[in-house]
Design a protein around this motif. Sequence first.
Motif, short mmCIF file in Angstrom:
data_model
loop_
_atom_site.label_atom_id
_atom_site.label_comp_id
_atom_site.label_asym_id
_atom_site.label_seq_id
_atom_site.Cartn_x
_atom_site.Cartn_y
_atom_site.Cartn_z
N ILE A 28 0.83 -1.21 0.00
CA ILE A 28 0.00 0.00 0.00
C ILE A 28 0.86 1.26 0.00
CG2 ILE A 28 -1.66 1.34 1.36
CD1 ILE A 28 -2.84 -1.32 2.32
N TYR A 29 1.95 1.24 0.74
CA TYR A 29 2.74 2.47 0.92
C TYR A 29 3.49 2.88 -0.35
CZ TYR A 29 1.34 1.42 5.62
OH TYR A 29 0.57 1.15 6.72
N PRO A 30 4.14 1.97 -1.06
CA PRO A 30 4.67 2.37 -2.37
C PRO A 30 3.58 2.81 -3.34
CG PRO A 30 5.72 0.35 -1.63
CD PRO A 30 4.59 0.61 -0.69
N THR A 31 2.38 2.20 -3.22
CA THR A 31 1.26 2.60 -4.07
C THR A 31 0.86 4.05 -3.78
OG1 THR A 31 0.43 0.32 -4.19
CG2 THR A 31 -1.13 2.09 -4.71
N LEU A 32 0.80 4.41 -2.50
CA LEU A 32 0.51 5.80 -2.14
C LEU A 32 1.62 6.74 -2.59
CD1 LEU A 32 -1.01 5.56 1.47
CD2 LEU A 32 -2.17 6.29 -0.61
N PHE A 33 2.85 6.29 -2.45
CA PHE A 33 3.99 7.09 -2.91
C PHE A 33 3.83 7.44 -4.38
CE2 PHE A 33 8.20 7.74 -4.62
CZ PHE A 33 8.89 8.42 -3.63
N VAL A 34 3.49 6.45 -5.18
CA VAL A 34 3.32 6.68 -6.62
C VAL A 34 2.09 7.54 -6.90
CG1 VAL A 34 2.89 5.54 -8.83
CG2 VAL A 34 4.53 4.54 -7.22
N ALA A 35 1.01 7.34 -6.12
CA ALA A 35 -0.21 8.12 -6.32
C ALA A 35 0.05 9.61 -6.16
CB ALA A 35 -1.29 7.66 -5.35
N TYR A 36 0.86 9.97 -5.17
CA TYR A 36 1.18 11.38 -4.97
C TYR A 36 2.23 11.87 -5.97
CZ TYR A 36 -1.76 12.07 -0.94
OH TYR A 36 -2.86 12.21 -0.13
N LEU A 37 3.16 11.01 -6.31
CA LEU A 37 4.17 11.38 -7.29
C LEU A 37 3.53 11.74 -8.63
CD1 LEU A 37 7.18 11.58 -8.15
CD2 LEU A 37 7.04 9.14 -8.73
N THR A 38 2.53 10.97 -9.04
CA THR A 38 1.88 11.22 -10.33
C THR A 38 1.04 12.49 -10.32
OG1 THR A 38 0.05 9.75 -9.69
CG2 THR A 38 1.84 8.79 -10.99
N ARG A 39 0.72 13.02 -9.14
CA ARG A 39 0.01 14.30 -9.08
C ARG A 39 0.91 15.44 -9.54
NH1 ARG A 39 -5.63 13.92 -8.04
NH2 ARG A 39 -5.86 11.75 -7.37
N MET A 40 2.19 15.24 -9.41
CA MET A 40 3.15 16.25 -9.85
C MET A 40 3.76 15.88 -11.20
SD MET A 40 6.52 17.69 -7.82
CE MET A 40 5.55 18.07 -6.37
N PHE A 41 3.98 14.58 -11.41
CA PHE A 41 4.58 14.11 -12.65
C PHE A 41 3.72 12.97 -13.23
CE2 PHE A 41 8.11 15.48 -9.87
CZ PHE A 41 8.59 16.54 -10.63
N PRO A 42 2.69 13.30 -14.01
CA PRO A 42 1.80 12.27 -14.57
C PRO A 42 2.53 11.24 -15.43
CG PRO A 42 0.87 14.48 -14.84
CD PRO A 42 2.27 14.66 -14.37
N TRP A 43 3.71 11.57 -15.88
CA TRP A 43 4.49 10.65 -16.71
C TRP A 43 4.69 9.31 -16.03
CZ3 TRP A 43 9.43 8.49 -16.07
CH2 TRP A 43 10.00 7.94 -17.22
N PHE A 44 4.78 9.31 -14.71
CA PHE A 44 5.04 8.07 -13.98
C PHE A 44 3.82 7.15 -13.92
CE2 PHE A 44 8.46 10.72 -12.22
CZ PHE A 44 9.53 9.84 -12.35
N ALA A 45 2.66 7.64 -14.33
CA ALA A 45 1.45 6.81 -14.32
C ALA A 45 1.34 5.94 -15.56
CB ALA A 45 0.21 7.70 -14.20
N GLN A 46 2.20 6.15 -16.52
CA GLN A 46 2.13 5.42 -17.78
C GLN A 46 2.87 4.09 -17.68
OE1 GLN A 46 3.58 8.00 -20.88
NE2 GLN A 46 2.36 9.75 -20.16
N GLY A 47 2.25 3.05 -18.24
CA GLY A 47 2.89 1.75 -18.30
C GLY A 47 3.25 1.20 -16.93
N HIS A 48 4.45 0.65 -16.84
CA HIS A 48 4.92 0.05 -15.59
C HIS A 48 5.85 0.98 -14.81
CE1 HIS A 48 3.18 -3.82 -16.66
NE2 HIS A 48 3.74 -3.73 -17.85
N ARG A 49 5.84 2.25 -15.16
CA ARG A 49 6.75 3.17 -14.49
C ARG A 49 6.43 3.31 -13.01
NH1 ARG A 49 6.15 7.53 -19.41
NH2 ARG A 49 7.44 6.41 -20.94
N GLY A 50 5.15 3.33 -12.68
CA GLY A 50 4.76 3.44 -11.28
C GLY A 50 5.24 2.25 -10.47
#
Length: 342
Positions: free
Chosen positions: A83-105
């Motif tokens: 859950i915690y890395p998932t939350l980390f990525v969820a907030y990261l993508t709010r600033m950098f949507p690029w990380f939401a693409q593919g398997h980057r997250g």
Amino acid sequence: MVSGGTYGTEDIVHGAGYGRAILILLLTPLLWSLPTAFMIGELSSALPFEGGYYAWVRRAMGNFWGFQEAWLSLVASIFDMAIYPTLFVAYLTRMFPWFAQGHRGVMVGLAVVVVCVLLNIAGVRVVSTTSLWLFFALSAPFALMVVLAPFKYAALLHAVTTPTSSKVDMIGGLLIAMWNYMGWDNASTIAAEVERPQRTYPRAMLVAVAIVALTYIVPVAAVWMTGLAPCAWETGSWAEIASMLGGPLLRVALVLGGMISAFGMFNALVMSYSRLPLAMAQDGMLPRVFAKLHPRTRAPWVAIVVCAMGWAMCLGLGFERLVTIDILLYGSSLALEFVALV
């Protein structure tokens, strides 16, 4: 090690609305957290053993149930820790949507796991020091939001927000609240490494329940004053709310805080969960290799690495699914702990 701050509470408001969300956040610690905290405080002070809740159940009910407690907790941890890395990525993508693409997250989440494993192998002192500073850092943006919210009274009543993808209902919101208030027993696994646990644990549990409840309820109540619609909330939306209240700088602070929160919680829980395989190996319930300690820091490095491999496998399952599975498994292990108290 029970709360990463207000981050992760957004879906509670989405599923239940403001009034019921605050009621849930108020009643959950009374009905869910306090009984658990009292139980943990009592057992931790009486039996400050390495392995914590596993050691209690094993002593009270025998090897079989001790083994079940340990495995239930370890299986729950596989989903909980993801859950915690998932939350980390969820907030990261709010600033950098690029990380939401593919398997980057997923790759970013995996990087969080690796870094925290290295920190924990560096020793308990590193974990405790970094976690303390992380707590203060992640609390600051919410304190500023609470101050700013009265100046935006009803100003966001007709605010245009990005459509959300959250499908959480009231039951889902309740489960997320239970997740946000769970984990009190995690601190017990390192009781042998705590100074004066008989005095430290009971006091710490009572103070922690009150602080955690306030950090959840006060920011939600503050945003309620602005008139923002509950449907605008979803995991990570604290960033957008911060932008509405304080501009882009506060948004950046919230995003960084969300990432810090997720990282800090994961970092602290690695220490807790890795002690279970260590204690089981010392009792002969797992291969002795799990009891290997780092020659300099005395950290159970084999247990940490093996556990981390399991946690990494669940990255990408999604926040809501992970929380639901986690609560079901955690509730089963918690029931055994209450039986051990009796």
